[in-house]
Design a protein around this motif. Structure first.
Motif, PDB file in Angstrom:
ATOM      1  N   UNK A  91       0.916  -1.149  -0.066  1.00  0.00           N
ATOM      2  CA  UNK A  91      -0.005   0.074  -0.205  1.00  0.00           C
ATOM      3  C   UNK A  91       0.898   1.272  -0.109  1.00  0.00           C
ATOM      4  N   UNK A  92       0.577   2.132  -0.946  1.00  0.00           N
ATOM      5  CA  UNK A  92       1.445   3.387  -0.781  1.00  0.00           C
ATOM      6  C   UNK A  92       1.173   4.353   0.194  1.00  0.00           C
ATOM      7  N   UNK A  93       2.268   5.227   0.311  1.00  0.00           N
ATOM      8  CA  UNK A  93       1.961   6.214   1.323  1.00  0.00           C
ATOM      9  C   UNK A  93       0.969   7.238   0.879  1.00  0.00           C
ATOM     10  N   UNK A 148      -2.369   5.894   2.112  1.00  0.00           N
ATOM     11  CA  UNK A 148      -2.592   6.064   3.338  1.00  0.00           C
ATOM     12  C   UNK A 148      -2.913   7.688   3.899  1.00  0.00           C
ATOM     13  N   UNK A 149      -1.933   8.300   3.406  1.00  0.00           N
ATOM     14  CA  UNK A 149      -2.275   9.890   3.585  1.00  0.00           C
ATOM     15  C   UNK A 149      -3.701  10.409   3.132  1.00  0.00           C
ATOM     16  N   UNK A 150      -4.030   9.645   1.981  1.00  0.00           N
ATOM     17  CA  UNK A 150      -5.508  10.381   1.522  1.00  0.00           C
ATOM     18  C   UNK A 150      -6.553   9.713   2.339  1.00  0.00           C
ATOM     19  N   UNK A 151      -6.494   8.409   3.095  1.00  0.00           N
ATOM     20  CA  UNK A 151      -7.467   7.969   4.029  1.00  0.00           C
ATOM     21  C   UNK A 151      -7.399   8.895   5.423  1.00  0.00           C
ATOM     22  N   UNK A 152      -5.878   9.302   5.850  1.00  0.00           N
ATOM     23  CA  UNK A 152      -5.800   9.987   6.993  1.00  0.00           C
ATOM     24  C   UNK A 152      -6.774  11.283   6.781  1.00  0.00           C
ATOM     25  N   UNK A 154     -16.593   6.549  10.431  1.00  0.00           N
ATOM     26  CA  UNK A 154     -16.265   5.188  11.010  1.00  0.00           C
ATOM     27  C   UNK A 154     -15.737   4.159   9.878  1.00  0.00           C
ATOM     28  N   UNK A 155     -16.361   4.249   8.912  1.00  0.00           N
ATOM     29  CA  UNK A 155     -15.932   3.575   7.698  1.00  0.00           C
ATOM     30  C   UNK A 155     -14.716   3.754   6.976  1.00  0.00           C
ATOM     31  N   UNK A 156     -14.305   5.299   6.994  1.00  0.00           N
ATOM     32  CA  UNK A 156     -13.073   5.660   6.567  1.00  0.00           C
ATOM     33  C   UNK A 156     -11.910   5.193   7.557  1.00  0.00           C
ATOM     34  N   UNK A 157     -12.223   5.332   8.910  1.00  0.00           N
ATOM     35  CA  UNK A 157     -11.301   4.882  10.093  1.00  0.00           C
ATOM     36  C   UNK A 157     -11.028   3.526   9.763  1.00  0.00           C
ATOM     37  N   UNK A 158     -11.883   2.749   9.535  1.00  0.00           N
ATOM     38  CA  UNK A 158     -11.529   1.233   9.525  1.00  0.00           C
ATOM     39  C   UNK A 158     -11.061   0.823   8.179  1.00  0.00           C
ATOM     40  N   UNK A 159     -11.173   1.753   7.293  1.00  0.00           N
ATOM     41  CA  UNK A 159     -10.514   1.475   6.006  1.00  0.00           C
ATOM     42  C   UNK A 159      -8.844   1.999   6.361  1.00  0.00           C
ATOM     43  N   UNK A 160      -8.768   2.765   6.859  1.00  0.00           N
ATOM     44  CA  UNK A 160      -7.386   3.499   7.392  1.00  0.00           C
ATOM     45  C   UNK A 160      -6.683   2.453   8.112  1.00  0.00           C
ATOM     46  N   UNK A 161      -7.178   1.981   9.224  1.00  0.00           N
ATOM     47  CA  UNK A 161      -6.729   0.606   9.876  1.00  0.00           C
ATOM     48  C   UNK A 161      -6.422  -0.364   9.008  1.00  0.00           C
ATOM     49  N   UNK A 162      -7.171  -0.867   8.154  1.00  0.00           N
ATOM     50  CA  UNK A 162      -6.947  -1.928   7.200  1.00  0.00           C
ATOM     51  C   UNK A 162      -5.822  -1.533   6.208  1.00  0.00           C
ATOM     52  N   UNK A 163      -5.675  -0.247   5.752  1.00  0.00           N
ATOM     53  CA  UNK A 163      -4.596  -0.093   4.818  1.00  0.00           C
ATOM     54  C   UNK A 163      -3.243  -0.299   5.768  1.00  0.00           C
ATOM     55  N   UNK A 164      -3.124   0.264   6.990  1.00  0.00           N
ATOM     56  CA  UNK A 164      -1.999   0.150   7.918  1.00  0.00           C
ATOM     57  C   UNK A 164      -1.782  -1.269   8.186  1.00  0.00           C
ATOM     58  N   UNK A 217       5.994   3.329  11.076  1.00  0.00           N
ATOM     59  CA  UNK A 217       4.764   3.960  10.152  1.00  0.00           C
ATOM     60  C   UNK A 217       5.498   4.457   8.776  1.00  0.00           C
ATOM     61  N   UNK A 218       6.500   5.260   8.956  1.00  0.00           N
ATOM     62  CA  UNK A 218       7.115   5.642   7.818  1.00  0.00           C
ATOM     63  C   UNK A 218       7.581   4.669   6.725  1.00  0.00           C
ATOM     64  N   UNK A 219       8.001   3.542   7.229  1.00  0.00           N
ATOM     65  CA  UNK A 219       8.537   2.371   6.560  1.00  0.00           C
ATOM     66  C   UNK A 219       7.622   1.817   5.716  1.00  0.00           C
ATOM     67  N   UNK A 220       6.279   1.858   6.015  1.00  0.00           N
ATOM     68  CA  UNK A 220       5.217   1.120   5.399  1.00  0.00           C
ATOM     69  C   UNK A 220       4.988   1.659   3.923  1.00  0.00           C
ATOM     70  N   UNK A 221       4.787   0.756   3.108  1.00  0.00           N
ATOM     71  CA  UNK A 221       4.657   1.445   1.754  1.00  0.00           C
ATOM     72  C   UNK A 221       5.831   2.058   0.963  1.00  0.00           C
ATOM     73  N   UNK A 222       6.715   1.778   1.729  1.00  0.00           N
ATOM     74  CA  UNK A 222       8.098   2.496   0.769  1.00  0.00           C
ATOM     75  C   UNK A 222       8.697   1.212   0.037  1.00  0.00           C
TER      76      UNK A 222
END
Length: 167
Positions: free
Chosen positions: A1-3, A6-10, A134-144, A159-164
């Motif tokens: 998953x790209x950074x 993740x930024x978009x969902x945050x 709630x849905x977007x927060x769950x999606x963000x957790x799933x992406x992480x 967290x900075x290393x994920x998706x790199x």
């Protein structure tokens, strides 16, 4: 998953929660809700207050999101994952809380239809935004969670290393 994903969902979660806090405040203070519907007033105030704390926490998480050399606990993926799981749960509760007040808000007598429409719409909007966040927060957790899966440390990774991309 790209950074970027993740930024978009945050950002989407943050935006929805900010809108939810504003609309919950409006729902609690709309028209004569303060005097005639104390339950909606309390629900709106509690929901708005919790939402402000939530988006403040998301700002804190975002400030630690791109620190690959840091060993601070806020840079760990499990902190972000568990935070978004908790945010999802709290927003679900707040959404249901506000939506449970729509019937009572809409079935009162009003002097004009504009006031009635506003009094009906604001708790419905605030509750719907709570459920959407709630849905977007769950999606963000799933992406992480999915981004941390290939790492040997899993959610203990920075967290900075994920998706790199490596290698």
């Amino acid at each position: 998953m790209s950074l970027r994903l993740r930024w978009g969902f945050y950002g989407a979660t943050l935006g929805l929660i900010v809108l939810q806090s504003i609309s919950a405040l409006m729902a609690g203070t709309s028209g004569d809700n303060i005097s005639s519907n104390k339950t909606l007033f309390r629900c709106g105030m509690v929901s708005s207050g919790i939402s402000v704390l939530t988006w403040s926490w998301i700002f804190v998480l975002l400030s630690y999101h791109k620190r690959p050399e840091s060993g601070h606990f806020l840079t760990r993926a499990y902190v972000h994952f568990s935070s978004f799981c908790f945010i999802a749960l709290s927003q679900l509760v707040l959404g249901i809380l506000l939506l449970s007040q729509v019937h009572q808000a809409c079935h009162r007598s009003f002097a004009n239809s504009v006031t009635k429409g506003y009094a009906c719409a604001t708790p419905a909007l605030a509750g719907s935004l709570g459920l959407a966040s709630c849905i977007f927060a769950l999606a963000t957790a799933l992406i992480i969670k999915r981004a941390a899966a290939p790492f040997s440390d899993g959610l203990k990774s920075n967290i900075a290393h994920l998706g790199v991309r490596r290698g």
